[in-house]
Design a protein around this motif. Sequence first.
Motif, short mmCIF file in Angstrom:
data_model
loop_
_atom_site.label_atom_id
_atom_site.label_comp_id
_atom_site.label_asym_id
_atom_site.label_seq_id
_atom_site.Cartn_x
_atom_site.Cartn_y
_atom_site.Cartn_z
N TYR A 125 13.52 22.86 -9.36
CA TYR A 125 14.03 23.27 -10.66
C TYR A 125 13.89 24.78 -10.82
CZ TYR A 125 13.74 18.30 -11.82
OH TYR A 125 13.89 16.94 -11.82
N ILE A 126 14.89 25.42 -11.38
CA ILE A 126 14.81 26.83 -11.72
C ILE A 126 14.19 27.00 -13.10
CG2 ILE A 126 16.14 28.93 -12.11
CD1 ILE A 126 15.99 28.05 -9.20
N SER A 127 14.46 26.02 -13.98
CA SER A 127 13.88 26.05 -15.32
C SER A 127 13.42 24.64 -15.69
CB SER A 127 14.92 26.53 -16.34
OG SER A 127 14.40 26.54 -17.64
N PRO A 128 12.14 24.45 -16.02
CA PRO A 128 11.12 25.49 -16.05
C PRO A 128 10.68 25.86 -14.64
CG PRO A 128 10.11 23.37 -16.48
CD PRO A 128 11.60 23.12 -16.41
N ALA A 129 9.86 26.89 -14.54
CA ALA A 129 9.32 27.28 -13.24
C ALA A 129 8.52 26.12 -12.66
CB ALA A 129 8.42 28.51 -13.39
N THR A 130 8.59 25.94 -11.35
CA THR A 130 7.86 24.85 -10.70
C THR A 130 6.36 24.97 -10.95
OG1 THR A 130 9.55 24.55 -9.00
CG2 THR A 130 7.33 23.79 -8.46
N SER A 165 13.45 26.47 -5.58
CA SER A 165 12.65 25.40 -6.16
C SER A 165 13.52 24.21 -6.55
CB SER A 165 11.91 25.91 -7.40
OG SER A 165 11.12 27.04 -7.09
N ASP A 173 6.38 31.43 -10.38
CA ASP A 173 7.04 31.17 -9.10
C ASP A 173 7.41 32.51 -8.47
OD1 ASP A 173 6.91 28.63 -10.10
OD2 ASP A 173 9.02 28.15 -9.77
#
Length: 328
Positions: free
Chosen positions: A89-94, A87, A112
């Motif tokens: 971004y890993i944090s936060p989840a997409t 993704s 995710d």
Amino acid sequence: MGIKLSCIDVCHASRVVSNDFYLKHFEQQNKNVEHLLVDVMGRDKRFMFDEDETTLSLAVKVSKSVLDKANLKGRDIDVLVYSSILSEYISPATSILLHKELNLRTNAMCFDMNANCAGMAIALEHMSNYLISSKRAKRALIVGCDDDNSLIDSNNELCYGNYGHAACAIILEKVDDDCGVIDTEYYVNTKVSDKVMYPSRGFSNFFKSKNIDELCLKWLPFNSGFFVYPATEIIKRLLKNNGLTRNDISMFCLSQLALKNIKKIRELMNIDEGKSIYIGDKYGYTGTSSPFIALYESIKQGKIKRGDYVVFWTFGAGSQSIVMLYKY
């Protein structure tokens, strides 16, 4: 009760790149990749990100588009699943970022998932089962978008030039109709688990590495026969177990990784080209979304209508294959 795939939409990146770019790129390395790129992979053109495009921007765009197409709002969705190999971004989840953009209700479930290229197909089965069992949830939104291209070594002719960027979104809905997943079978073969790896030495070494090659997707040669032949046997078995034949299937929506694989399955099962659509020459290989873009194009071209039987087959690196018999 059935779980209906009520709506599907696709959004692709804005830039079109032809094979010429990659052929010239590898010519400078004294490599002739035309046979691999054209005859094996089946590539011609592919949609690629412009400077301001990402997997997240495409995911937001296709999610809004499919909701508009279905005449729904974000608050009508009970579950949101985002499938991607990596993704933005890993944090936060997409899925949480999508929740914000789509204005979903506060009690919607979001997560995710990463099953590599098999992710979106696996999500379809799991969310179908969840909707059947849930007393509350009625609709699920599944979104898939991959960007393998940014991870790979531009000197690796096995994968550089293979990928394209396109997101797909589907809406599942609990209905009283006879439709949805009929049967599914998986096939896991870990003999090639070291052939497609990212990061090549693991995240524990990612920030320690001083070698740029170790930060790229590792893709080593492997024989595709180890998953093509089992796939055909599983397809035949699922059809037989459910009282169907290949003639009852309107479309085989297969992994678009390589045209060679699709041609082999056509040969082994005596499937017509018209019933096993190939779209990898237009989109490139889009990973998790590829069999669903094949579904989208088949519906768009009038090759699939409501009540038709569809077979999905795709696989993720490592490897895990999924075959699904589906009633659209």
